[in-house]
Design an enzyme around this catalytic site. Structure first.
Site, PDB file in Angstrom:
ATOM      1  N   ARG A   1     -13.916  16.257  24.244  1.00  0.00           N
ATOM      2  CA  ARG A   1     -15.012  17.625  24.069  1.00  0.00           C
ATOM      3  C   ARG A   1     -15.772  17.631  25.358  1.00  0.00           C
ATOM      4  O   ARG A   1     -16.190  16.659  25.882  1.00  0.00           O
ATOM      5  CB  ARG A   1     -15.748  17.349  22.748  1.00  0.00           C
ATOM      6  CG  ARG A   1     -15.028  17.631  21.442  1.00  0.00           C
ATOM      7  CD  ARG A   1     -14.414  19.044  21.314  1.00  0.00           C
ATOM      8  NE  ARG A   1     -13.857  19.445  20.028  1.00  0.00           N
ATOM      9  CZ  ARG A   1     -12.572  19.423  19.918  1.00  0.00           C
ATOM     10  NH1 ARG A   1     -11.686  19.050  20.965  1.00  0.00           N
ATOM     11  NH2 ARG A   1     -11.951  19.563  18.584  1.00  0.00           N
TER      12      ARG A   1
ATOM     13  N   GLY B   1      -4.562  20.508  24.788  1.00  0.00           N
ATOM     14  CA  GLY B   1      -4.265  19.198  24.255  1.00  0.00           C
ATOM     15  C   GLY B   1      -2.843  19.120  23.119  1.00  0.00           C
ATOM     16  O   GLY B   1      -2.224  18.396  23.346  1.00  0.00           O
TER      17      GLY B   1
ATOM     18  N   THR C   1      -9.981  15.161  27.767  1.00  0.00           N
ATOM     19  CA  THR C   1      -9.270  15.964  26.927  1.00  0.00           C
ATOM     20  C   THR C   1      -9.862  15.949  25.443  1.00  0.00           C
ATOM     21  O   THR C   1      -9.290  16.500  24.584  1.00  0.00           O
ATOM     22  CB  THR C   1      -7.771  15.459  26.571  1.00  0.00           C
ATOM     23  OG1 THR C   1      -7.528  13.945  26.439  1.00  0.00           O
ATOM     24  CG2 THR C   1      -6.963  15.778  27.918  1.00  0.00           C
TER      25      THR C   1
ATOM     26  N   ILE D   1      -5.631   8.358  19.664  1.00  0.00           N
ATOM     27  CA  ILE D   1      -5.169   9.164  20.815  1.00  0.00           C
ATOM     28  C   ILE D   1      -5.469   8.264  22.177  1.00  0.00           C
ATOM     29  O   ILE D   1      -4.845   8.129  23.274  1.00  0.00           O
ATOM     30  CB  ILE D   1      -5.894  10.458  21.008  1.00  0.00           C
ATOM     31  CG1 ILE D   1      -5.840  11.259  19.782  1.00  0.00           C
ATOM     32  CG2 ILE D   1      -5.734  11.197  22.471  1.00  0.00           C
ATOM     33  CD1 ILE D   1      -6.430  12.764  19.833  1.00  0.00           C
TER      34      ILE D   1
ATOM     35  N   GLU E   1     -17.138  26.166  25.745  1.00  0.00           N
ATOM     36  CA  GLU E   1     -15.895  26.735  25.928  1.00  0.00           C
ATOM     37  C   GLU E   1     -15.914  27.682  25.017  1.00  0.00           C
ATOM     38  O   GLU E   1     -16.177  27.645  23.804  1.00  0.00           O
ATOM     39  CB  GLU E   1     -14.672  25.900  26.020  1.00  0.00           C
ATOM     40  CG  GLU E   1     -14.455  24.963  24.638  1.00  0.00           C
ATOM     41  CD  GLU E   1     -13.354  24.076  24.702  1.00  0.00           C
ATOM     42  OE1 GLU E   1     -13.163  23.444  25.421  1.00  0.00           O
ATOM     43  OE2 GLU E   1     -12.294  24.493  24.060  1.00  0.00           O
TER      44      GLU E   1
ATOM     45  N   GLY F   1      -9.292   5.088  19.093  1.00  0.00           N
ATOM     46  CA  GLY F   1      -8.678   5.768  17.702  1.00  0.00           C
ATOM     47  C   GLY F   1      -7.178   6.187  18.384  1.00  0.00           C
ATOM     48  O   GLY F   1      -6.898   5.505  19.320  1.00  0.00           O
TER      49      GLY F   1
ATOM     50  N   HIS G   1      -7.824  23.900  27.521  1.00  0.00           N
ATOM     51  CA  HIS G   1      -7.719  23.292  25.938  1.00  0.00           C
ATOM     52  C   HIS G   1      -6.422  23.478  25.439  1.00  0.00           C
ATOM     53  O   HIS G   1      -6.036  23.876  24.412  1.00  0.00           O
ATOM     54  CB  HIS G   1      -8.642  23.950  25.108  1.00  0.00           C
ATOM     55  CG  HIS G   1      -9.158  22.802  24.132  1.00  0.00           C
ATOM     56  ND1 HIS G   1     -10.412  22.848  23.692  1.00  0.00           N
ATOM     57  CD2 HIS G   1      -8.634  22.109  23.281  1.00  0.00           C
ATOM     58  CE1 HIS G   1     -10.464  21.844  22.721  1.00  0.00           C
ATOM     59  NE2 HIS G   1      -9.445  21.412  22.705  1.00  0.00           N
TER      60      HIS G   1
ATOM     61  N   ARG H   1     -17.336   3.599  19.836  1.00  0.00           N
ATOM     62  CA  ARG H   1     -18.741   4.135  19.421  1.00  0.00           C
ATOM     63  C   ARG H   1     -19.332   3.137  18.613  1.00  0.00           C
ATOM     64  O   ARG H   1     -20.807   3.258  18.294  1.00  0.00           O
ATOM     65  CB  ARG H   1     -19.002   5.339  19.213  1.00  0.00           C
ATOM     66  CG  ARG H   1     -18.136   5.825  17.999  1.00  0.00           C
ATOM     67  CD  ARG H   1     -17.723   7.351  17.827  1.00  0.00           C
ATOM     68  NE  ARG H   1     -16.656   7.474  16.704  1.00  0.00           N
ATOM     69  CZ  ARG H   1     -16.800   8.136  15.787  1.00  0.00           C
ATOM     70  NH1 ARG H   1     -17.831   8.614  15.345  1.00  0.00           N
ATOM     71  NH2 ARG H   1     -15.681   8.273  15.011  1.00  0.00           N
TER      72      ARG H   1
HETATM   73  C1  DGY Z   1      -8.411  19.128  18.315  1.00  0.00           C
HETATM   74  O1  DGY Z   1      -7.584  19.377  17.684  1.00  0.00           O
HETATM   75  O2  DGY Z   1      -9.553  18.892  18.147  1.00  0.00           O
HETATM   76  C2  DGY Z   1      -7.795  19.210  19.873  1.00  0.00           C
HETATM   77  O3  DGY Z   1      -9.220  19.356  20.714  1.00  0.00           O
HETATM   78  C3  DGY Z   1      -6.822  20.127  20.142  1.00  0.00           C
HETATM   79  O4  DGY Z   1      -6.552  19.892  21.438  1.00  0.00           O
END
Ligand code: DGY
Length: 312
Positions: free
Chosen positions: A236, A285, A234, A154, A265, A152, A283, A174
């Site tokens: 899950r 990101g 980064t 990212i 978390e 995707g 977290h 996937r």
């Molecule tokens: C999200 O927006 O799902 C990301 O994990 C943020 O870092």
């Protein structure tokens, strides 16, 4: 307390307040506080954070609900199927945190391989005795394969960054597709998972957490990585067996693990605190000012659309 829009956070920037000006029944209440529960029956829209899981029972308690907005791209904390069945829109923030998240994955990769946290701690401790030929050496990255789980936006953005470091991206997705991925700076093959793992000196996770991907990197998968491989997550925490990863770090089989996300978390498996060659972030990101403001705008636009015209 009645509320048409019930949010657990003011979010970043003016977007939520502006939404409140259009739809005046907007209330802020902490997640699962008595006020939040009391407002559910009248709520037409909820705004939640990625750390606030919504259960089907909440949908039952909110018969007027038209939309749930999450201040995240990930929707793994929402009962998406039940929302679809009930005609409740799920609004998230895709597309606007791509670069911020890929940047953070790169920061983790460089922090880990160039031993940034250890170097900083050494200087701050006052114990640094000066430059030394073998001090805090780490692996170079150029010329090595970078396995990317997820093709995707990212994953593609991270591939461009890995490519800029001289690495060779390879992908798995996937859907199990073959062929090639155009990642914007070149093309790279999509491989079966076992093949990708076997050749990845660096492995970066960029796929959503779903029933299909939960536990994707189990012990057997992690053991397929070459000795000294580095993992960056980064995406899950639930994608990877964290205990197996710590075992492989402790045995020296893995070269390092950089984490921004954790299973369960904000609880962090305490084994990470003692783990060698691990860099741990809370977290972050999407944590740039611009990204969080844009996420809020996108979320509020989606909610306004789902709610229709404001009642006067
Ligand atoms: C999200 O927006 O799902 C990301 O994990 C943020 O870092």
């Amino acid at each position: 307390m009645s509320a048409r829009i019930l949010s657990t956070s003011p979010l970043v920037g003016p977007a939520l307040a502006e939404l409140g000006a259009r739809f005046p029944d907007l209330r802020l209440a902490s997640f699962r506080s008595p006020e939040w529960h009391a407002a559910l029956p009248q709520a037409e829209a909820l705004v939640v954070l990625l750390s606030e899981p919504i259960a089907e029972a909440d949908l039952e308690a909110a018969p007027k609900l038209k939309a749930i907005g999450t201040y995240s791209v990930g929707v793994n904390h929402l009962p998406v199927k039940a929302c679809q069945t009930r005609g409740i829109a799920v609004v998230n923030t895709p597309g606007v945190l791509t670069d911020a998240t890929a940047d953070l994955a790169l920061a983790l990769l460089l922090a880990l391989t160039r031993r940034v946290a250890e170097g900083e701690a050494l200087v701050r401790s006052g114990a640094w005795k000066g430059w030394a030929p073998d001090q805090l050496l780490g692996p170079g990255l150029a010329g090595k394969a970078c396995g990317i789980l997820g093709s995707g936006p990212i994953g593609l953005a991270f591939a461009r960054r890995a490519w800029a470091l001289g690495m060779t991206p390879v992908f798995w997705d996937r859907e199990g597709r073959g062929g090639e991925v155009d990642f914007g700076a070149g093309r790279a093959p999509r491989l079966p998972l076992a093949d990708l793992l076997a050749r990845s000196a660096v492995l970066s996770l960029h796929c959503p957490l779903t029933d299909q991907t939960r536990g994707l990197l189990d012990r057997a998968a992690l053991e397929k990585l070459p000795k000294g491989a580095v993992i960056i997550n980064t995406a899950r925490g639930g994608l990877m067996d964290e205990n197996a990863a710590v075992d492989l770090l402790e045995s020296g089989r893995l070269g390092g693990v950089g984490l921004d996300v954790y299973e369960g978390e904000p609880r962090v498996n305490p084994r990470w605190f003692q783990a060698p060659r691990a860099v741990l972030l809370p977290h972050l990101g999407s944590a740039t000012v611009e990204t969080r403001e844009t996420m809020a705008r996108l979320l509020c636009e989606g909610l306004a659309t789902a709610l229709g015209s404001p009642s006067r």
